[in-house]
Design a protein around this motif. Structure first.
Motif, PDB file in Angstrom:
ATOM      1  N   ALA A  23      12.704  46.724 -48.038  1.00  0.00           N
ATOM      2  CA  ALA A  23      12.895  46.746 -46.583  1.00  0.00           C
ATOM      3  C   ALA A  23      11.895  47.685 -45.912  1.00  0.00           C
ATOM      4  O   ALA A  23      11.295  47.340 -44.894  1.00  0.00           O
ATOM      5  CB  ALA A  23      14.323  47.164 -46.235  1.00  0.00           C
ATOM      6  N   GLU A  71       8.433  46.145 -46.072  1.00  0.00           N
ATOM      7  CA  GLU A  71       8.294  45.027 -45.128  1.00  0.00           C
ATOM      8  C   GLU A  71       8.121  45.539 -43.703  1.00  0.00           C
ATOM      9  O   GLU A  71       7.352  44.970 -42.931  1.00  0.00           O
ATOM     10  CB  GLU A  71       9.484  44.073 -45.214  1.00  0.00           C
ATOM     11  CG  GLU A  71       9.385  42.897 -44.269  1.00  0.00           C
ATOM     12  CD  GLU A  71       8.044  42.144 -44.301  1.00  0.00           C
ATOM     13  OE1 GLU A  71       7.563  41.761 -43.222  1.00  0.00           O
ATOM     14  OE2 GLU A  71       7.469  41.939 -45.385  1.00  0.00           O
ATOM     15  N   ARG A  72       8.799  46.637 -43.327  1.00  0.00           N
ATOM     16  CA  ARG A  72       8.587  47.224 -41.997  1.00  0.00           C
ATOM     17  C   ARG A  72       7.139  47.656 -41.833  1.00  0.00           C
ATOM     18  O   ARG A  72       6.525  47.453 -40.786  1.00  0.00           O
ATOM     19  CB  ARG A  72       9.532  48.402 -41.778  1.00  0.00           C
ATOM     20  CG  ARG A  72      10.923  48.005 -41.337  1.00  0.00           C
ATOM     21  CD  ARG A  72      11.739  49.198 -40.851  1.00  0.00           C
ATOM     22  NE  ARG A  72      11.879  50.264 -41.845  1.00  0.00           N
ATOM     23  CZ  ARG A  72      12.764  50.277 -42.832  1.00  0.00           C
ATOM     24  NH1 ARG A  72      13.614  49.279 -42.979  1.00  0.00           N
ATOM     25  NH2 ARG A  72      12.818  51.282 -43.675  1.00  0.00           N
TER      26      ARG A  72
END
Length: 123
Positions: free
Chosen positions: A23, A26-27
């Motif tokens: 996560a 991906e940010r």
């Protein structure tokens, strides 16, 4: 258009990246994509790369004879911050380059420096 070098630094970059998980990574990738899109609209990316771990660096030290200049393992200086990558961009002015740099992942400090024309022809 002028050229600007954007240097991405962060303390313990490589350890934080590994610990960020899917996560968090991906940010970061989403921020890079937003940066690329904004640069295409307002200027151009001339080049850029993510860099390998600083331990893989070699530093060529000053010396009079190119054949005998000392080479040391590791980065140029010992520092808490690590250079993780760079972009060379063309933008209309420094303010635009700074605005674009602010789109890069928030975990990085981004140094924005104008490039000087040294009179060397492009490769």
């Amino acid at each position: 258009m002028s050229r600007y070098l954007l240097l991405l630094t962060e303390p313990d970059h490589f350890a934080k990246w590994d610990a960020a998980g899917d996560a968090g990574q991906e940010r970061a990738f989403a921020a890079f994509r937003a940066f690329h899109a904004a640069v295409r609209e307002r200027g151009a990316i001339v080049g850029g790369e993510a860099l390998a771990h600083p331990a893989t660096a070699r530093t060529v030290r000053p010396g009079d004879d190119p054949a005998t200049r000392p080479v040391t393992e590791g980065p140029y200086v010992e520092t808490v911050e690590q250079l993780g990558g760079f972009y060379l961009v063309e933008a209309p002015d420094l303010a635009t380059a700074v605005d674009l740099a602010a789109l890069l992942p928030a975990e990085y400090d981004v140094e924005v420096r104008a490039c000087l024309d040294a009179g060397v022809p492009d490769a």
